[in-house]
Design a protein around this motif. Structure first.
Motif, short mmCIF file in Angstrom:
data_model
loop_
_atom_site.label_atom_id
_atom_site.label_comp_id
_atom_site.label_asym_id
_atom_site.label_seq_id
_atom_site.Cartn_x
_atom_site.Cartn_y
_atom_site.Cartn_z
N HIS A 10 -24.32 38.62 -7.84
CA HIS A 10 -26.55 39.37 -8.30
C HIS A 10 -26.82 38.61 -9.09
N GLY A 11 -27.48 37.95 -7.86
CA GLY A 11 -28.29 36.38 -8.56
C GLY A 11 -27.04 35.25 -9.03
N ASN A 12 -26.98 36.03 -10.27
CA ASN A 12 -25.67 34.69 -11.33
C ASN A 12 -24.43 35.71 -12.02
N ARG A 13 -24.51 36.93 -11.14
CA ARG A 13 -23.21 37.38 -11.87
C ARG A 13 -22.13 37.51 -11.12
N SER A 14 -20.64 37.66 -11.25
CA SER A 14 -20.28 37.57 -10.46
C SER A 14 -20.01 39.04 -9.63
N ALA A 15 -18.91 38.61 -8.69
CA ALA A 15 -19.09 39.64 -7.87
C ALA A 15 -18.63 41.21 -8.48
N VAL A 16 -17.47 40.94 -9.33
CA VAL A 16 -17.14 42.73 -9.57
C VAL A 16 -18.33 42.93 -11.14
N THR A 17 -18.70 41.64 -11.84
CA THR A 17 -20.03 42.51 -12.68
C THR A 17 -20.99 42.39 -11.39
N CYS A 18 -21.41 42.65 -10.30
CA CYS A 18 -22.66 43.34 -10.15
C CYS A 18 -21.98 44.50 -8.99
N HIS A 19 -21.01 44.93 -8.90
CA HIS A 19 -20.51 45.71 -8.03
C HIS A 19 -19.94 47.07 -9.09
N LEU A 20 -19.79 46.89 -10.54
CA LEU A 20 -19.65 47.61 -11.48
C LEU A 20 -21.14 47.73 -12.96
N LYS A 21 -22.16 47.00 -12.71
CA LYS A 21 -22.85 46.59 -13.56
C LYS A 21 -24.00 47.07 -13.32
N CYS A 22 -24.88 46.56 -11.85
CA CYS A 22 -25.01 47.42 -11.40
C CYS A 22 -25.41 47.89 -10.07
N ASP A 23 -24.11 48.52 -9.41
CA ASP A 23 -23.93 48.99 -7.76
C ASP A 23 -24.65 47.81 -7.22
N SER A 24 -24.39 46.31 -7.10
CA SER A 24 -24.41 45.78 -6.45
C SER A 24 -25.59 45.55 -6.05
N ALA A 25 -26.95 45.33 -7.01
CA ALA A 25 -28.42 46.48 -6.98
C ALA A 25 -29.06 44.92 -5.70
N CYS A 26 -28.36 43.69 -5.98
CA CYS A 26 -29.37 42.84 -4.46
C CYS A 26 -28.83 42.60 -3.06
N ALA A 27 -28.16 43.54 -3.20
CA ALA A 27 -27.49 43.92 -2.42
C ALA A 27 -28.04 44.30 -0.68
N SER A 28 -29.04 45.41 -1.46
CA SER A 28 -30.08 46.42 -0.95
C SER A 28 -31.78 45.52 -0.98
N ALA A 164 -20.45 47.66 -45.10
CA ALA A 164 -20.82 47.83 -43.64
C ALA A 164 -20.91 48.88 -42.65
N LEU A 165 -21.42 48.89 -41.96
CA LEU A 165 -21.34 49.90 -40.45
C LEU A 165 -21.54 48.73 -39.33
N LEU A 166 -20.83 48.89 -38.38
CA LEU A 166 -21.00 48.05 -37.54
C LEU A 166 -20.94 48.93 -35.93
N VAL A 167 -21.65 49.18 -35.15
CA VAL A 167 -22.31 49.61 -34.50
C VAL A 167 -22.55 49.27 -33.39
N CYS A 168 -21.56 49.70 -32.12
CA CYS A 168 -21.93 48.97 -30.73
C CYS A 168 -21.64 49.51 -30.36
N ASN A 169 -22.45 49.46 -28.57
CA ASN A 169 -22.30 50.26 -27.66
C ASN A 169 -21.02 49.97 -26.71
N HIS A 170 -20.82 50.48 -25.71
CA HIS A 170 -20.40 50.21 -24.53
C HIS A 170 -20.53 50.28 -23.43
N GLU A 171 -20.79 49.09 -22.78
CA GLU A 171 -21.85 49.35 -21.19
C GLU A 171 -20.93 49.91 -19.76
N TYR A 172 -19.99 49.44 -19.67
CA TYR A 172 -19.17 49.73 -18.31
C TYR A 172 -17.97 49.12 -19.04
#
Length: 672
Positions: A10-28, A164-172
């Motif tokens: 996906h552009g500049n991401r690896s194949a694994v990132t493409c598949h997991l992060k954005c469902d290989s968006a630019c394959a379509s 302090a409080l550390l606040v973080c999200n977990h994307e995928y």
């Protein structure tokens, strides 16, 4: 778990990132088929003639990233960037030179050191089991730090600066490198439930011995909290309770379990944290012919995560769950100070692949939230709250401010070109309303439809298709808004525009940053001016532009998240640089005002295959924080390609069975 289409990137991401992060968006093909002029066409003429002539022609496709180095490097101090002198100010540092993409190390400036604060699997509560990737367990993961940390904030909570409080999200998640392979159906079901538990948020108490000292996390802290893909959320706003969001499990349409794909975010002036549900489509099996589904990339193929095997709500082809995808894709708001509070999803702010949301409050209390829809040829949005912000810490003010994002009006940006060439050389733009006084102004669409199928509404109002608008943040010192457009791998393809002065490449592989000024510098304005602040890439390449700066700059590609320091300098983290400039992703500083406007320098670089996320700049405290996401993502359980942050001695490998694979981590960089 099998990962289909792994030959695609996906552009500049690896194949694994493409598949997991954005469902290989630019394959379509891009979901947006709008025929409106793209931002690239409108931007023609916005960059100086001098910048356009550098290099003398269009760029060829980027070179492949270098292979993984045979030996593992220890953490390194960066080498001085050629031609750069030390940066002065409240956070003085010597800019580092670009780092090889295969380097498996955190690289920081001389005189600084880095330490992880939290890593995937670290126990957060007194009853949390120890990290054990050999034996995935969903209940354990719910009590541990999640995976692939993205948005981050470090909120100091006491005057002495020791708490302090550390606040973080977990994307995928990435099942292939997290846990050993399994052929047992019951074991694999537990793996899937553990992956669900590794999503969401972590809120963790921190402590230290004094200002400028490194933070450590407090196991069992009173405010420690984990929110997962199964936690209860409430829906707010006009679309809550509509038929579009009701399911058999929730006939009220107001209670949703879980949050997914959380990417960037923001911390509000009233102390809550916002996060954007981005690539939610990859979690569902759905009917692509149902209303809006194709526009959001939902398909009836097996999902990227296979959660439908353990939870029926992820199979939206079933009538009882056909609306479940409509309950994801919102801005979520959590209260990090109250672990008992139910987090919320705000429908008034629209549904899209939200990168995040960042708040600006004017002197009169007007509240605006800026948001990007992170997909090729999608749009830039703004939400203006109906009510005004109330200053102060009273209980009444807090209750009032917690309602600000539940009512208001949603706008989408439409850009136009230079109106006065040779005069101000600024483009113009309009915030086109999708709702006014909380009601739809989009022909043929109800208010609920506008807020659930926001992309379709913006299409109808002929918004300007953009090159993946990601983080969008107002500068707290000037009010100007900075829009990070990461890249667009399809520029010049599929009938889309070819190269132009603003993007003089066959594909916009390096991205750019827009500087936007609201009319009269008011958050509620309906018109704005804009210019190109950065056109990223190697400085010697054709078409790159660095805010008018003529001296040395650090090569920079794929701007993603942005932040500001106390003096208003812009800090940029990158995602995808190895395919753009052939170097590791990193964190960069660039002034937006004064004689050094556009002077891009690099502060740090992240390890092999990692992305720099969630930068937090406490410059007056001598500290910088980043979330290091997906190190070594192209590996497997047996062939790990990164050992971050648990390095092994140089020249050696772990013994068989001694797993030291990558652990996404929150890292602090402090003066040595």
């Amino acid at each position: 778990m099998n990962l289909p289409m792994l030959g695609h990137t996906h552009g500049n991401r690896s194949a694994v990132t493409c598949h997991l992060k954005c469902d290989s968006a630019c394959a379509s093909p891009p979901p947006n088929t709008s025929s409106e002029p793209t931002f690239a066409e409108i931007a023609r003429g916005q960059v100086s003639r001098r910048a356009l002539l550098i290099g003398g022609g269009a760029l060829a496709a980027g070179a492949a990233a270098p292979a993984l180095a045979p030996q593992l490097a220890a953490a390194t101090e960066g080498k001085r960037a050629p031609g750069e002198s030390a940066i002065r100010g409240s956070l003085p540092f010597q800019p580092i030179a670009p780092v090889d993409a295969a380097e498996d190390a955190m690289t920081v400036p001389p005189g600084y050191e880095w330490t992880p604060i939290l890593r995937w699997g670290d126990p957060l509560f007194h009853n949390s089991p120890a990290f054990d990737p050999e034996n995935p367990n969903a209940e354990a993961q719910e009590l541990q730090f999640g995976y692939n940390n993205d948005y981050l904030d470090i909120i100091v909570t006491d005057r002495a600066g020791r708490e302090a409080l550390l606040v973080c999200n977990h994307e995928y998640t990435n099942r292939a490198i997290m846990f050993p392979p399994s052929d047992n159906e019951a074991q694999e079901a537990e793996v899937l439930r553990t992956l669900m538990a590794a999503h969401g948020f972590s809120v963790v108490e921190l402590k230290r011995r004094g200002k400028g000292r490194p933070w450590t996390y407090v196991r069992g802290g009173e405010k420690n909290n984990r929110i997962t893909a199964s936690s209860l959320f409430s829906l707010t706003g006009p679309a809550a309770g509509s038929d579009l969001v009701k399911t058999a499990a929730d006939p009220s349409g107001k209670r949703v379990y879980g949050t997914l794909g959380n990417c960037a975010g923001g911390t509000t002036p009233w102390g809550t944290v916002l996060s954007g549900e981005e690539n939610f489509n990859g979690y569902f099996v759905a009917d692509p012919t149902a209303q809006g589904n194709a526009r959001y990339g939902l398909t009836n193929k097996p999902s990227s995560y296979s959660f439908e095997k353990v939870d029926p709500r992820f199979d939206a082809t079933k009538p009882d769950y056909k609306n479940e995808p409509n309950r994801f894709g919102y801005i979520v708001e959590i209260d990090p100070t109250d672990p008992t509070a139910t987090p919320r999803k705000h429908t008034a702010m629209g549904r899209m692949k939200h990168e995040g949301a960042n708040i600006r409050v004017d002197e009169d209390g007007t509240v605006a939230a800026y948001m990007g829809d992170d997909e090729r040829f999608d749009y830039l949005y703004k939400f203006v709250a109906k009510k005004k912000y109330r200053a102060g810490d009273s209980a009444a003010a807090r209750r009032h401010n917690l309602s600000l994002l539940t009512e208001g009006d949603l706008y989408v940006a439409k850009f136009s070109g230079v109106q006065n060439p040779g005069n101000d050389n600024l483009g113009r733009g309009t915030w086109v309303p999708l709702t006014q006084n909380g009601e739809s102004v989009v022909p043929g669409m109800s208010t609920a439809e506008v807020l659930v199928f926001t992309r379709l509404a913006a299409d109808k109002m002929k918004a300007t298709p953009m090159d993946r608008p990601e983080d969008v943040e107002p500068n707290p010192r000037t009010g100007k808004v900075y829009v990070a457009c990461t890249n667009n791998s399809q520029r010049g393809a599929d009938g889309k525009p070819a190269i132009d002065p603003a993007n003089p490449r066959p594909a916009n592989k390096d991205g750019h940053i827009i500087e936007l000024t609201e009319h009269k510098n008011k958050a509620g304005a309906t018109t704005f001016e804009w210019n190109l602040f950065l056109v990223c890439g190697n400085p010697e390449d054709a078409g790159t532009y660095f805010g008018g700066w003529d001296g040395p700059v650090a090569p920079i590609s794929c701007p993603d998240n942005v932040a500001f320091d106390s003096t208003g300098n812009l800090w940029i983290s990158t995602d995808g640089a190895p395919s753009g400039i052939g170097k590791a992703d990193g964190l960069y500083r660039v002034p937006v005002l004064g004689k050094e406007r556009g002077h891009v320098v690099q502060f740090l670089a992240v390890p092999n295959q990692a992305e720099t996320s969630g930068p937090v700049i406490h410059d007056q405290d001598g500290s910088v924080f980043v979330a290091v996401q997906h190190p070594g993502e192209d590996g497997s359980w047996d062939e790990q390609q990164s050992y971050f942050p648990d390095y092994v001695p140089a020249g050696s490998r772990p013994d068989r069975g001694d797993w030291r694979g990558p652990r996404p981590s929150v890292v602090q960089v402090t003066r040595a």
